[in-house]
Design an enzyme around this catalytic site. Sequence first.
Site, PDB file in Angstrom:
ATOM      1  N   GLU A 118       0.795  -1.231   0.000  1.00 47.56           N
ATOM      2  CA  GLU A 118       0.000   0.000   0.000  1.00 47.56           C
ATOM      3  C   GLU A 118       0.827   1.281   0.000  1.00 47.56           C
ATOM      4  O   GLU A 118       0.522   2.216   0.745  1.00 47.56           O
ATOM      5  CB  GLU A 118      -0.921  -0.028   1.220  1.00 47.56           C
ATOM      6  CG  GLU A 118      -0.208   0.038   2.599  1.00 47.56           C
ATOM      7  CD  GLU A 118       0.188  -1.313   3.180  1.00 47.56           C
ATOM      8  OE1 GLU A 118       0.364  -2.276   2.425  1.00 47.56           O
ATOM      9  OE2 GLU A 118       0.330  -1.387   4.417  1.00 47.56           O
TER      10      GLU A 118
ATOM     11  N   HIS B  20      -8.125  -3.904  -1.079  1.00 43.86           N
ATOM     12  CA  HIS B  20      -7.357  -4.039   0.165  1.00 43.86           C
ATOM     13  C   HIS B  20      -6.287  -2.939   0.272  1.00 43.86           C
ATOM     14  O   HIS B  20      -6.218  -2.228   1.273  1.00 43.86           O
ATOM     15  CB  HIS B  20      -6.712  -5.433   0.198  1.00 43.86           C
ATOM     16  CG  HIS B  20      -5.874  -5.685   1.406  1.00 43.86           C
ATOM     17  ND1 HIS B  20      -6.344  -6.359   2.512  1.00 43.86           N
ATOM     18  CD2 HIS B  20      -4.589  -5.348   1.704  1.00 43.86           C
ATOM     19  CE1 HIS B  20      -5.381  -6.416   3.425  1.00 43.86           C
ATOM     20  NE2 HIS B  20      -4.303  -5.814   2.951  1.00 43.86           N
ATOM     21  N   GLU B  21      -5.501  -2.797  -0.783  1.00 46.21           N
ATOM     22  CA  GLU B  21      -4.422  -1.789  -0.710  1.00 46.21           C
ATOM     23  C   GLU B  21      -5.007  -0.374  -0.634  1.00 46.21           C
ATOM     24  O   GLU B  21      -4.476   0.492   0.060  1.00 46.21           O
ATOM     25  CB  GLU B  21      -3.457  -1.929  -1.893  1.00 46.21           C
ATOM     26  CG  GLU B  21      -2.840  -3.319  -2.072  1.00 46.21           C
ATOM     27  CD  GLU B  21      -2.309  -3.979  -0.802  1.00 46.21           C
ATOM     28  OE1 GLU B  21      -1.917  -3.260   0.127  1.00 46.21           O
ATOM     29  OE2 GLU B  21      -2.314  -5.225  -0.746  1.00 46.21           O
TER      30      GLU B  21
ATOM     31  N   HIS C  98      -5.970   0.512   2.882  1.00 48.42           N
ATOM     32  CA  HIS C  98      -4.830   0.930   3.715  1.00 48.42           C
ATOM     33  C   HIS C  98      -4.614   2.448   3.677  1.00 48.42           C
ATOM     34  O   HIS C  98      -3.914   2.989   4.540  1.00 48.42           O
ATOM     35  CB  HIS C  98      -3.544   0.257   3.248  1.00 48.42           C
ATOM     36  CG  HIS C  98      -3.290  -1.099   3.844  1.00 48.42           C
ATOM     37  ND1 HIS C  98      -3.250  -1.331   5.198  1.00 48.42           N
ATOM     38  CD2 HIS C  98      -3.030  -2.300   3.260  1.00 48.42           C
ATOM     39  CE1 HIS C  98      -2.971  -2.616   5.419  1.00 48.42           C
ATOM     40  NE2 HIS C  98      -2.839  -3.223   4.249  1.00 48.42           N
TER      41      HIS C  98
ATOM     42  N   GLU D  73      -3.733  -4.505   9.470  1.00 49.75           N
ATOM     43  CA  GLU D  73      -4.252  -5.507   8.530  1.00 49.75           C
ATOM     44  C   GLU D  73      -5.683  -5.968   8.825  1.00 49.75           C
ATOM     45  O   GLU D  73      -6.467  -6.158   7.906  1.00 49.75           O
ATOM     46  CB  GLU D  73      -3.306  -6.703   8.442  1.00 49.75           C
ATOM     47  CG  GLU D  73      -1.924  -6.344   7.885  1.00 49.75           C
ATOM     48  CD  GLU D  73      -1.938  -5.762   6.468  1.00 49.75           C
ATOM     49  OE1 GLU D  73      -2.941  -5.918   5.744  1.00 49.75           O
ATOM     50  OE2 GLU D  73      -0.926  -5.127   6.090  1.00 49.75           O
TER      51      GLU D  73
ATOM     52  N   ASP E  25       8.437  -9.883  10.684  1.00 48.62           N
ATOM     53  CA  ASP E  25       7.856 -10.758   9.676  1.00 48.62           C
ATOM     54  C   ASP E  25       7.174 -11.984  10.287  1.00 48.62           C
ATOM     55  O   ASP E  25       6.223 -12.518   9.724  1.00 48.62           O
ATOM     56  CB  ASP E  25       8.979 -11.252   8.749  1.00 48.62           C
ATOM     57  CG  ASP E  25       8.732 -10.814   7.329  1.00 48.62           C
ATOM     58  OD1 ASP E  25       8.116  -9.746   7.147  1.00 48.62           O
ATOM     59  OD2 ASP E  25       9.157 -11.537   6.413  1.00 48.62           O
TER      60      ASP E  25
ATOM     61  N   TYR F 230      -4.657 -10.600  10.006  1.00 46.88           N
ATOM     62  CA  TYR F 230      -5.618 -10.339   8.937  1.00 46.88           C
ATOM     63  C   TYR F 230      -7.006 -10.893   9.281  1.00 46.88           C
ATOM     64  O   TYR F 230      -7.992 -10.157   9.301  1.00 46.88           O
ATOM     65  CB  TYR F 230      -5.160 -11.006   7.626  1.00 46.88           C
ATOM     66  CG  TYR F 230      -3.963 -10.364   6.975  1.00 46.88           C
ATOM     67  CD1 TYR F 230      -2.678 -10.616   7.449  1.00 46.88           C
ATOM     68  CD2 TYR F 230      -4.097  -9.518   5.886  1.00 46.88           C
ATOM     69  CE1 TYR F 230      -1.565 -10.042   6.852  1.00 46.88           C
ATOM     70  CE2 TYR F 230      -2.986  -8.939   5.281  1.00 46.88           C
ATOM     71  CZ  TYR F 230      -1.725  -9.207   5.774  1.00 46.88           C
ATOM     72  OH  TYR F 230      -0.632  -8.637   5.191  1.00 46.88           O
TER      73      TYR F 230
HETATM   74  N1  BES Z   1       0.990  -4.457   3.753  1.00 46.12           N
HETATM   75  C1  BES Z   1       0.716  -5.740   3.229  1.00 46.12           C
HETATM   76  C2  BES Z   1       1.934  -6.452   2.711  1.00 46.12           C
HETATM   77  C3  BES Z   1       3.011  -6.667   3.754  1.00 46.12           C
HETATM   78  C4  BES Z   1       2.697  -7.159   4.989  1.00 46.12           C
HETATM   79  C5  BES Z   1       4.303  -6.374   3.444  1.00 46.12           C
HETATM   80  C6  BES Z   1       3.701  -7.333   5.926  1.00 46.12           C
HETATM   81  C7  BES Z   1       5.311  -6.568   4.384  1.00 46.12           C
HETATM   82  C8  BES Z   1       5.004  -7.030   5.628  1.00 46.12           C
HETATM   83  C9  BES Z   1      -0.323  -5.682   2.106  1.00 46.12           C
HETATM   84  O1  BES Z   1      -1.303  -4.732   2.315  1.00 46.12           O
HETATM   85  C10 BES Z   1      -1.032  -7.007   2.079  1.00 46.12           C
HETATM   86  O2  BES Z   1      -1.653  -7.336   3.048  1.00 46.12           O
HETATM   87  N2  BES Z   1      -0.959  -7.717   0.974  1.00 46.12           N
HETATM   88  C11 BES Z   1      -1.655  -8.961   0.784  1.00 46.12           C
HETATM   89  C12 BES Z   1      -2.921  -8.661   0.033  1.00 46.12           C
HETATM   90  C13 BES Z   1      -4.084  -9.503   0.350  1.00 46.12           C
HETATM   91  C14 BES Z   1      -4.403  -9.640   1.804  1.00 46.12           C
HETATM   92  C15 BES Z   1      -5.304  -8.984  -0.390  1.00 46.12           C
HETATM   93  C16 BES Z   1      -0.750  -9.876  -0.022  1.00 46.12           C
HETATM   94  O3  BES Z   1       0.336  -9.455  -0.398  1.00 46.12           O
HETATM   95  O4  BES Z   1      -1.096 -11.014  -0.263  1.00 46.12           O
HETATM   96 ZN    ZN Z   2      -2.593  -5.299   3.914  1.00 48.76          ZN
END
Ligand code: BES
Ligand code: ZN
Length: 624
Positions: free
Chosen positions: A286, A310-311, A314, A333, A390, A398
């Site tokens: 995002e 989703h993005e 954010h 999330e 991480d 989520y």
């Molecule tokens: N912000 C996250 C991606 C992220 C999380 C990067 C933790 C680094 C550390 C992004 O918004 C996300 O949740 N992406 C998901 C999308 C899905 C839930 C629709 C993905 O990448 O799968």
């Molecule tokens: Zn996210």
Amino acid sequence: MKKHTFLYLLVILIFNCESEKKNMSTTPKYVEETHSFAKPNNSVITHLDLDIVVDFEQEIIEGTATYQISNNNASEIVLDTKFLDIISTKADGKNVDFKLDAFDEQLGEALRIPISEDTKTITIAYKTTHKTEALQWLNPQQTADKTNPFLFTQGQAILTRTWIPIQDSPQIRITYTAKVKVPQQLMAVMSAENPKQKSSDGIYNFKMQQPISPYLIALAVGDFEYKAVSNRTGVYAEKSMIDKAQTEFSDMEKMVAAAENLYGDYDWDQFDVIVLPPSFPFGGMENPRLTFATPTVIAGDKSLTSLIAHELAHSWSGNLVTNATWNDFWLNEGFTVYFEIRIMEALYGKDRANMIALIGRQDLEEEVEGFKDEPDMTKLKLDLDGKNPDDGMNSIAYDKGYLFLRTLEEKVGREKFDAFLKKYFKTNAFSTVTTEEFVDYLNTNLLEPNNIDFKVKEWVYEPGIPSNQAIIVSNKFENAEQTLKEFLDTKSIDISKTKDWTTQEWVHFIRNFPETITTDDLARLDEAFNFTNSTNSHIAMVWYEQAINHDYHGNNVDQKIEDFLIHVGRRWYVSTLFKAFKRADKVDEALAIYKKSRPNYHSVTVNTIDDMLGYEDFESGGMQ
Ligand code: BES
Ligand code: ZN
């Protein structure tokens, strides 16, 4: 009362008042943070001017970062760096000697720069190194058009410090400008005001006027172009992808309008998406004003675009109101999944929304099961002290976060819940929130005024899923389950029943194969639906997972799985498949593929899969 006793009491009284005042004026603005060396309560950055050159030949970024700072009487300012080559530092334009602390595997090195009471700016000249974790340098073969190289950054959670020296905590907020020089034939874009065309000299100037957290600073450089979807939304993509991307994301304006209608104005002016090469390790990221996205979201029928919702969400939950620390990640999330599903409901109706919610519900079940020996990891509020943030970035934040908010919505009613959320975003705009602050806010603004008793503490601070959870149902999924059952009973399938199925129904159908399904069953299904060659990345991924689980080798699926893993670096897909190999006791097969695919992956995917497959033990070497 004796005179001296009176005097004594007076002194105590004055002293107490003084110390109270002092306490108030020194109440720290920033909470303890274990993933950054910065001491923002002492001295903090407020604005960044970045001046860098992107050198594709050496695969480094080189330049200066100049910060405006606010100093609360400190004699030094502490920044985070990791794998950076710090060349020199200045305070208000004068050279000063810096110090680097010992290297920490997770956090990198603290950079200490001496300052005085009235120091206004610091400047750091630096270079990135080949160990950088944020940057992925791609050769032309790894792009869609195959003629030019590509570079992108990934900052979340604590990787920005590997390409810019910075106070890398989500609690920090800075505005920024950047001057970025790239090879003349390439274009650069950032999480900022962006160009819509290439410049003639390869120099690009950027400005981000709203204060953002450092993990949201982002850069992409490559041979791409821009096409508008509406006057405030659009796509960047390589030439061979641009039209497909524009069509796939043609509902973007409707999404922004629906989001604004729910929770207030979009505060970032422009909402664009850049389609990156397939090694991008996430579905989406995002970055403000410019979401970074995987090309695997382009299915040709808009069926995976909840990722864009989703993005976009954010832009409120995350970018506007930000988790104070990575232990509060669910505030980013969980809220975003809730908001995403509300946007999808507004655009496409309740059926679609509930299917997305139920897929997440099943993920949550599996995640809780996977953590049965580490129940603390299933709490919303985490304790990631000493761990890589991480480790907390899984389905709990989520999908348990979502389920909590959905349960709250059902308990208080949508109208009240929406008003509450809208006010929450407005009240906390451009600031950070801890879990404790949110719980307080929830009690004061929603639960107490409405006399509602809710197991908030249990949801937030206890493991597992509380018993007052909302039950999500989907008729469409019940039909898909019924169709699966009929197939398993009769060994034949009535194709007419599946002709209107959406991606979500297919995913549900495939994910719910029982343990006892046979390879003959799989072969029959593959013959009827050709899942092995599906062009929908989500359907293909869950099918490959089942092929691995059940030892199915028909239709050349092994080759397809290998090609998929070599081509796609999206961590969620890649780790699902390697996890399946591991579960099926096929680690050798997995490692044989991983040796070929690893050079294509970004460091975040590499780190996860190295750990999962014990790659370093196997190779007894580091990252190549
Ligand atoms: N912000 C996250 C991606 C992220 C999380 C990067 C933790 C680094 C550390 C992004 O918004 C996300 O949740 N992406 C998901 C999308 C899905 C839930 C629709 C993905 O990448 O799968
Ligand atoms: Zn996210």
